[in-house]
Write an enzyme that holds these catalytic residues in place. Structure first.
Site, short mmCIF file in Angstrom:
data_model
loop_
_atom_site.label_atom_id
_atom_site.label_comp_id
_atom_site.label_asym_id
_atom_site.label_seq_id
_atom_site.Cartn_x
_atom_site.Cartn_y
_atom_site.Cartn_z
N LYS A 52 29.86 98.30 57.62
CA LYS A 52 29.51 97.44 58.75
C LYS A 52 29.11 98.29 59.95
O LYS A 52 28.13 98.00 60.64
CB LYS A 52 30.68 96.50 59.09
CG LYS A 52 30.86 95.42 58.03
CD LYS A 52 32.15 94.64 58.13
CE LYS A 52 32.30 93.72 56.92
NZ LYS A 52 33.54 92.97 56.87
N GLN A 96 38.92 92.80 59.97
CA GLN A 96 38.74 92.97 58.53
C GLN A 96 39.92 92.37 57.76
O GLN A 96 41.07 92.67 58.05
CB GLN A 96 38.59 94.48 58.21
CG GLN A 96 38.31 94.78 56.75
CD GLN A 96 36.97 94.21 56.28
OE1 GLN A 96 35.96 94.32 56.96
NE2 GLN A 96 36.96 93.59 55.11
N ASP A 119 32.20 86.37 62.09
CA ASP A 119 32.45 86.06 60.67
C ASP A 119 32.32 84.56 60.39
O ASP A 119 32.25 84.15 59.23
CB ASP A 119 33.86 86.53 60.27
CG ASP A 119 33.84 87.89 59.57
OD1 ASP A 119 32.80 88.23 58.97
OD2 ASP A 119 34.86 88.59 59.63
#
Ligand code: NAD
Length: 281
Positions: A52, A96, A119
């Site tokens: 990422k 995460q 997200d």
């Protein structure tokens, strides 16, 4: 003869487009910035976070990295999120997953400002998707829509069957396909006679988490098959939820693993990062 949907090429195309957009925003003095939080030492999570960060670098988005020890408390993590929510120089926040067991994942996802939730996991964004309002959309399903559109797969009016009903893939996928006017059926572990249902699909999207479970007998001749699964076999080879060699000859189009859905997830995360600065602007 089937066609392979090349997720690697399509994701690169999207990232190149985003690079141009980021440069244009920079000229106006607007700079997206993604804060990435990793708690603990899970090696797979470490790899995802690094990928990422690399993607951010590629498109020109600043990324801030918070690598916290395994013993970080939920209160400490929530405190960091609160600070990042209030920091105007940060446009997107990503935690995460999975988190260590002593931290309540739901509480953490709820703490992220919906405006910085790149997200797309915050209930406010999930709700917006459900009622057709704008908001951040979960990256993997959003990437699948791009794969289909950029491979010229017509969605409207098609029978779409999704196997899997997770909050991250199956459910948002069904809402996105509905938004695109497909006729949508969701299957799951309690579905009776799975084959009978999947055989109806013009577009079959598979997110089960079981290596090579879907064989040719589940697939209608000429279907488009999207394989979300990702598994590392002994000998380190990757495979999906679909038995590619068995299924591909019966498809019109199919995604491979690796090089199908996987690269799209990060590309759509980058897309959400760029959107985040516009939303927070
Ligand atoms: P999950 O475990 O949360 O959900 C799996 C779903 O499959 C469940 O809804 C369950 O009801 C259904 N299921 C399980 N066994 C079944 C059966 N025998 N018949 C019918 N349905 C069954 O998984 P997830 O998070 O949705 O992920 C699915 C797969 O996709 C995993 O392999 C995961 O690693 C992969 N994944 C890949 C990406 C990517 O970027 N490529 C992103 C997310 C998930």
């Amino acid at each position: 003869m089937y066609e392979i949907i090349d997720g690697k090429a399509i994701s690169t195309e999207i990232k190149e487009e985003l690079k141009v957009k980021v440069a244009e925003l920079a000229e106006q003095g607007i700079h997206p910035c993604l804060a990435v939080i990793l708690v603990g030492n899970d090696p797979a999570s470490g790899v995802y976070v690094n990928n990422k960060k690399k993607a951010c670098e590629f498109i020109g988005v600043k990324s801030l990295s918070y690598e916290l020890p395994e013993e970080t408390t939920e209160a400490e993590l929530l405190d960091l999120i609160r600070k990042l929510n209030e920091d105007d120089s940060v446009s997107g926040i990503l935690v995460q997953l999975p988190l260590p067991k002593h931290i309540n994942e739901d509480a953490v996802l709820l703490a992220i400002s919906p405006k910085k939730d790149v997200d797309g996991f915050h209930p406010e964004n999930v709700g917006a998707l459900c009622i057709g309002r704008s908001g951040f959309v979960s990256c993997t399903p959003a990437g699948i829509i791009q794969l289909l559109k950029r491979s010229n797969v017509e969605i409207a009016g098609k029978e779409c069957v999704i196997i899997g009903r997770s909050n991250i893939v199956g459910k948002p996928m069904s809402l996105l396909m509905l938004r695109e006017n497909a006729t949508v059926t969701i299957c799951h572990s309690k579905t009776k006679d799975l084959k009978e249902v999947t055989k109806r699909a013009d577009i079959l999207i598979v997110a089960i988490g079981k290596p090579k479970m879907i064989t040719a007998e589940y697939v209608k001749e000429g279907a488009v098959v999207i394989d979300v699964g990702i598994h590392r076999l002994e000998g380190k080879k990757l495979c999906g939820d679909v038995d590619f060699d068995d299924v591909a000859p019966h498809c019109s189009k199919i995604t491979p693993v690796p090089g199908g859905v996987g690269p799209m997830t990060i590309a759509m995360l980058m897309n959400n990062c760029v959107d985040s600065v516009i939303l927070n602007g």
